[in-house]
Design a protein around this motif. Sequence first.
Motif, PDB file in Angstrom:
ATOM      1  N   VAL A 140       0.862  -1.181   0.000  1.00 32.43           N
ATOM      2  CA  VAL A 140       0.000   0.000   0.000  1.00 32.43           C
ATOM      3  C   VAL A 140       0.898   1.231   0.000  1.00 32.43           C
ATOM      4  N   LYS A 141       0.721   2.047  -1.051  1.00 31.11           N
ATOM      5  CA  LYS A 141       1.612   3.202  -1.247  1.00 31.11           C
ATOM      6  C   LYS A 141       0.838   4.489  -1.051  1.00 31.11           C
ATOM      7  N   PHE A 142       1.360   5.358  -0.205  1.00 24.46           N
ATOM      8  CA  PHE A 142       0.737   6.668  -0.023  1.00 24.46           C
ATOM      9  C   PHE A 142       1.196   7.604  -1.119  1.00 24.46           C
ATOM     10  N   GLY A 150       5.939   5.002   5.411  1.00 23.49           N
ATOM     11  CA  GLY A 150       4.570   4.608   5.743  1.00 23.49           C
ATOM     12  C   GLY A 150       3.988   3.522   4.842  1.00 23.49           C
ATOM     13  N   TYR A 151       4.663   3.183   3.727  1.00 21.25           N
ATOM     14  CA  TYR A 151       4.164   2.085   2.891  1.00 21.25           C
ATOM     15  C   TYR A 151       4.011   0.859   3.791  1.00 21.25           C
ATOM     16  N   PHE A 152       3.008   0.062   3.516  1.00 26.45           N
ATOM     17  CA  PHE A 152       2.936  -1.188   4.289  1.00 26.45           C
ATOM     18  C   PHE A 152       2.467  -2.339   3.416  1.00 26.45           C
ATOM     19  N   ILE A 174      -3.399   0.594  -3.767  1.00 24.11           N
ATOM     20  CA  ILE A 174      -3.140  -0.790  -3.312  1.00 24.11           C
ATOM     21  C   ILE A 174      -2.626  -1.568  -4.522  1.00 24.11           C
ATOM     22  N   GLN A 175      -1.420  -2.050  -4.417  1.00 21.82           N
ATOM     23  CA  GLN A 175      -0.783  -2.707  -5.560  1.00 21.82           C
ATOM     24  C   GLN A 175      -0.366  -4.129  -5.160  1.00 21.82           C
ATOM     25  N   GLU A 176      -0.514  -5.037  -6.084  1.00 20.42           N
ATOM     26  CA  GLU A 176      -0.004  -6.393  -5.876  1.00 20.42           C
ATOM     27  C   GLU A 176       1.472  -6.319  -5.455  1.00 20.42           C
ATOM     28  N   TYR A 177       1.857  -7.087  -4.453  1.00 20.97           N
ATOM     29  CA  TYR A 177       3.262  -7.121  -4.059  1.00 20.97           C
ATOM     30  C   TYR A 177       3.943  -8.235  -4.855  1.00 20.97           C
ATOM     31  N   VAL A 178       4.814  -7.850  -5.755  1.00 23.08           N
ATOM     32  CA  VAL A 178       5.467  -8.826  -6.637  1.00 23.08           C
ATOM     33  C   VAL A 178       6.725  -9.345  -5.932  1.00 23.08           C
ATOM     34  N   ILE A 179       6.812 -10.665  -5.844  1.00 20.18           N
ATOM     35  CA  ILE A 179       7.985 -11.235  -5.155  1.00 20.18           C
ATOM     36  C   ILE A 179       9.079 -11.494  -6.184  1.00 20.18           C
ATOM     37  N   MET A 183      14.858  -3.986  -9.679  1.00 16.38           N
ATOM     38  CA  MET A 183      15.859  -3.631 -10.697  1.00 16.38           C
ATOM     39  C   MET A 183      15.456  -2.290 -11.306  1.00 16.38           C
ATOM     40  N   TYR A 184      16.319  -1.318 -11.168  1.00 16.68           N
ATOM     41  CA  TYR A 184      16.060   0.023 -11.682  1.00 16.68           C
ATOM     42  C   TYR A 184      16.907   0.199 -12.932  1.00 16.68           C
ATOM     43  N   MET A 185      16.240   0.386 -14.073  1.00 12.25           N
ATOM     44  CA  MET A 185      16.931   0.367 -15.367  1.00 12.25           C
ATOM     45  C   MET A 185      17.103   1.778 -15.879  1.00 12.25           C
ATOM     46  N   LYS A 203      20.040  -0.918  -7.616  1.00 17.34           N
ATOM     47  CA  LYS A 203      18.940  -1.254  -6.713  1.00 17.34           C
ATOM     48  C   LYS A 203      19.033  -0.275  -5.563  1.00 17.34           C
ATOM     49  N   ARG A 204      17.935  -0.095  -4.881  1.00 17.83           N
ATOM     50  CA  ARG A 204      17.933   0.909  -3.825  1.00 17.83           C
ATOM     51  C   ARG A 204      18.299   0.298  -2.488  1.00 17.83           C
ATOM     52  N   TYR A 205      18.777   1.151  -1.631  1.00 15.14           N
ATOM     53  CA  TYR A 205      19.117   0.739  -0.284  1.00 15.14           C
ATOM     54  C   TYR A 205      18.129   1.451   0.618  1.00 15.14           C
ATOM     55  N   GLU A 206      17.149   0.680   1.120  1.00  9.60           N
ATOM     56  CA  GLU A 206      16.009   1.301   1.788  1.00  9.60           C
ATOM     57  C   GLU A 206      15.930   0.898   3.255  1.00  9.60           C
ATOM     58  N   SER A 207      15.611   1.895   4.074  1.00  8.03           N
ATOM     59  CA  SER A 207      15.515   1.660   5.507  1.00  8.03           C
ATOM     60  C   SER A 207      14.043   1.552   5.897  1.00  8.03           C
ATOM     61  N   SER A 229       9.649  -0.621   6.160  1.00  7.38           N
ATOM     62  CA  SER A 229       9.433   0.699   5.564  1.00  7.38           C
ATOM     63  C   SER A 229      10.414   0.815   4.401  1.00  7.38           C
ATOM     64  N   TYR A 230      10.165   1.772   3.523  1.00  2.00           N
ATOM     65  CA  TYR A 230      10.896   1.807   2.241  1.00  2.00           C
ATOM     66  C   TYR A 230      11.519   3.174   2.009  1.00  2.00           C
ATOM     67  N   VAL A 231      12.106   3.739   3.053  1.00  2.81           N
ATOM     68  CA  VAL A 231      12.701   5.069   2.937  1.00  2.81           C
ATOM     69  C   VAL A 231      14.085   4.939   2.298  1.00  2.81           C
ATOM     70  N   SER A 275      11.520  -1.620 -11.648  1.00  2.00           N
ATOM     71  CA  SER A 275      10.865  -2.910 -11.852  1.00  2.00           C
ATOM     72  C   SER A 275      11.206  -3.921 -10.764  1.00  2.00           C
ATOM     73  N   ILE A 276      10.440  -5.003 -10.808  1.00  2.00           N
ATOM     74  CA  ILE A 276      10.741  -6.182  -9.995  1.00  2.00           C
ATOM     75  C   ILE A 276      10.896  -7.341 -10.980  1.00  2.00           C
ATOM     76  N   MET A 277      12.011  -8.087 -10.886  1.00  2.00           N
ATOM     77  CA  MET A 277      12.224  -9.246 -11.763  1.00  2.00           C
ATOM     78  C   MET A 277      11.981 -10.511 -10.945  1.00  2.00           C
ATOM     79  N   VAL A 285       7.002  -3.655 -14.205  1.00  2.00           N
ATOM     80  CA  VAL A 285       7.437  -2.260 -14.016  1.00  2.00           C
ATOM     81  C   VAL A 285       6.399  -1.563 -13.156  1.00  2.00           C
ATOM     82  N   PHE A 286       6.819  -1.061 -12.009  1.00  2.00           N
ATOM     83  CA  PHE A 286       5.834  -0.402 -11.137  1.00  2.00           C
ATOM     84  C   PHE A 286       5.903   1.110 -11.214  1.00  2.00           C
ATOM     85  N   GLU A 287       6.938   1.647 -11.873  1.00  2.00           N
ATOM     86  CA  GLU A 287       7.022   3.105 -11.978  1.00  2.00           C
ATOM     87  C   GLU A 287       7.993   3.496 -13.090  1.00  2.00           C
ATOM     88  N   ILE A 288       7.753   4.700 -13.635  1.00  2.00           N
ATOM     89  CA  ILE A 288       8.714   5.250 -14.593  1.00  2.00           C
ATOM     90  C   ILE A 288       9.122   6.635 -14.085  1.00  2.00           C
TER      91      ILE A 288
HETATM   92  P1  AMP Z   1       8.418   3.162  -4.867  1.00  2.00           P
HETATM   93  O1  AMP Z   1       8.302   4.259  -3.840  1.00  2.00           O
HETATM   94  O2  AMP Z   1       7.180   2.961  -5.665  1.00  2.00           O
HETATM   95  O3  AMP Z   1       9.649   3.364  -5.703  1.00  2.00           O
HETATM   96  O4  AMP Z   1       8.652   1.800  -4.073  1.00  2.00           O
HETATM   97  C1  AMP Z   1       9.415   1.677  -2.891  1.00  2.00           C
HETATM   98  C2  AMP Z   1       9.874   0.254  -2.640  1.00  2.00           C
HETATM   99  O5  AMP Z   1       8.826  -0.681  -2.728  1.00  2.00           O
HETATM  100  C3  AMP Z   1      10.951  -0.258  -3.579  1.00  2.00           C
HETATM  101  O6  AMP Z   1      11.862  -1.001  -2.788  1.00  2.00           O
HETATM  102  C4  AMP Z   1      10.298  -1.214  -4.483  1.00  2.00           C
HETATM  103  O7  AMP Z   1      11.193  -2.224  -4.840  1.00  2.00           O
HETATM  104  C5  AMP Z   1       9.162  -1.733  -3.633  1.00  2.00           C
HETATM  105  N1  AMP Z   1       7.989  -1.961  -4.464  1.00  2.00           N
HETATM  106  C6  AMP Z   1       7.245  -0.999  -5.043  1.00  2.00           C
HETATM  107  N2  AMP Z   1       6.206  -1.548  -5.716  1.00  2.00           N
HETATM  108  C7  AMP Z   1       6.304  -2.886  -5.548  1.00  2.00           C
HETATM  109  C8  AMP Z   1       5.529  -3.998  -5.970  1.00  2.00           C
HETATM  110  N3  AMP Z   1       4.424  -3.828  -6.689  1.00  2.00           N
HETATM  111  N4  AMP Z   1       5.930  -5.232  -5.599  1.00  2.00           N
HETATM  112  C9  AMP Z   1       7.034  -5.399  -4.837  1.00  2.00           C
HETATM  113  N5  AMP Z   1       7.800  -4.396  -4.389  1.00  2.00           N
HETATM  114  C10 AMP Z   1       7.448  -3.156  -4.731  1.00  2.00           C
END
Ligand code: AMP
Length: 338
Positions: A140-142, A150-152, A174-179, A183-185, A203-207, A229-231, A275-277, A285-288
Amino acid sequence: MKSINEYTIATIGSHSALQILKGAKDEGFKTILICPRGREKLYKQFGIADEIILINDYKEIMDIQEELRSKNAIFIPHASLLEYVGLENIEKFTVPYFGNKNILSFESDREVERKWLLDSGLKVPKVFPESKDIDRAVIVKFHGAGGGKGYFLAKDEHDFKKKLQPHPKKKYTIQEYVIGVPMYMHFFYSPITGELEIMGFDKRYESNVDSLGRISARDQMALPSVDPSYVIVGNVPVVVRESFLPAILEMGEHVVEQSKKLTSRGLWGPFCLESIMTPEGDTYVFEISARIVAGTNPYSHGSPYTWIKYDEPMSNGRRIAREIKIAIESDQLDKILG
Ligand code: AMP
């Protein structure tokens, strides 16, 4: 032939400014750093700015347009511009600007962005407009600035509602969590050569999500406050399995082609597919990001890919400056300013 001596390259002191101005200097440009007060000591240390214009607030960039224009500045946007100056102001900004401003609104609207990716033939994670339909793990992305704070994750509607409680007024997706693995291209599209270049990957280094693996499952269960969390705090360079590269290049090409249908002249310059591979070989691809991303910062001296292509250090910042230089010298500036 016009000379680059008549021009300066300017950017805001944040995000990828070091790389952008270093690249501009390497290509022979004079540089201007528009610097939030308090950060000038840092930037002076690196010697990448010929001139520093101090501002107290990012929005003050709107007040120095005349000065920038008088110096023939070409402005290089990065994420801090969109986040702190805002789309409305950027649209009114009259300083020559590298890239297509029309694309910015696509990037900041999740619905439009999603359609762009789908129409480009890319796989995207499923979105659940209503929580009652959640039938798998979701993230869940704000909306808005906050960078992953705050993502959860939630496993069903009940779990979702419980975790949403502390955030009653926030907008979310609300987005499917892809396992798989993130990979950021990084790409660069040149409207002058018509070529799409692979620039690198990160790839990102997130706290704290990147450290949860250091806490055993037993201890995580014992500590109820340990939620991911994904900071973003940094970026880590990645080299991709070579056999994946042809498909990745094609993905980038489709995104550029589709952008030309969305708006006149489409997307050019640096951009990133986030993206997530998966182990099945699917790339979601979840974002551009339609501009330079901070994930290119590890490559201030070039990436393994740009080294092979250019045989000289070629960061994204330098590639931007090279494009501007070619455009100036061949009288094609109109092709790269937007
Ligand atoms: P974002 O703020 O959209 O760039 O995403 C933050 C973090 O969540 C990154 O580590 C992504 O890898 C992860 N993430 C975002 N969307 C997804 C998804 N749909 N499935 C799995 N991980 C995701």
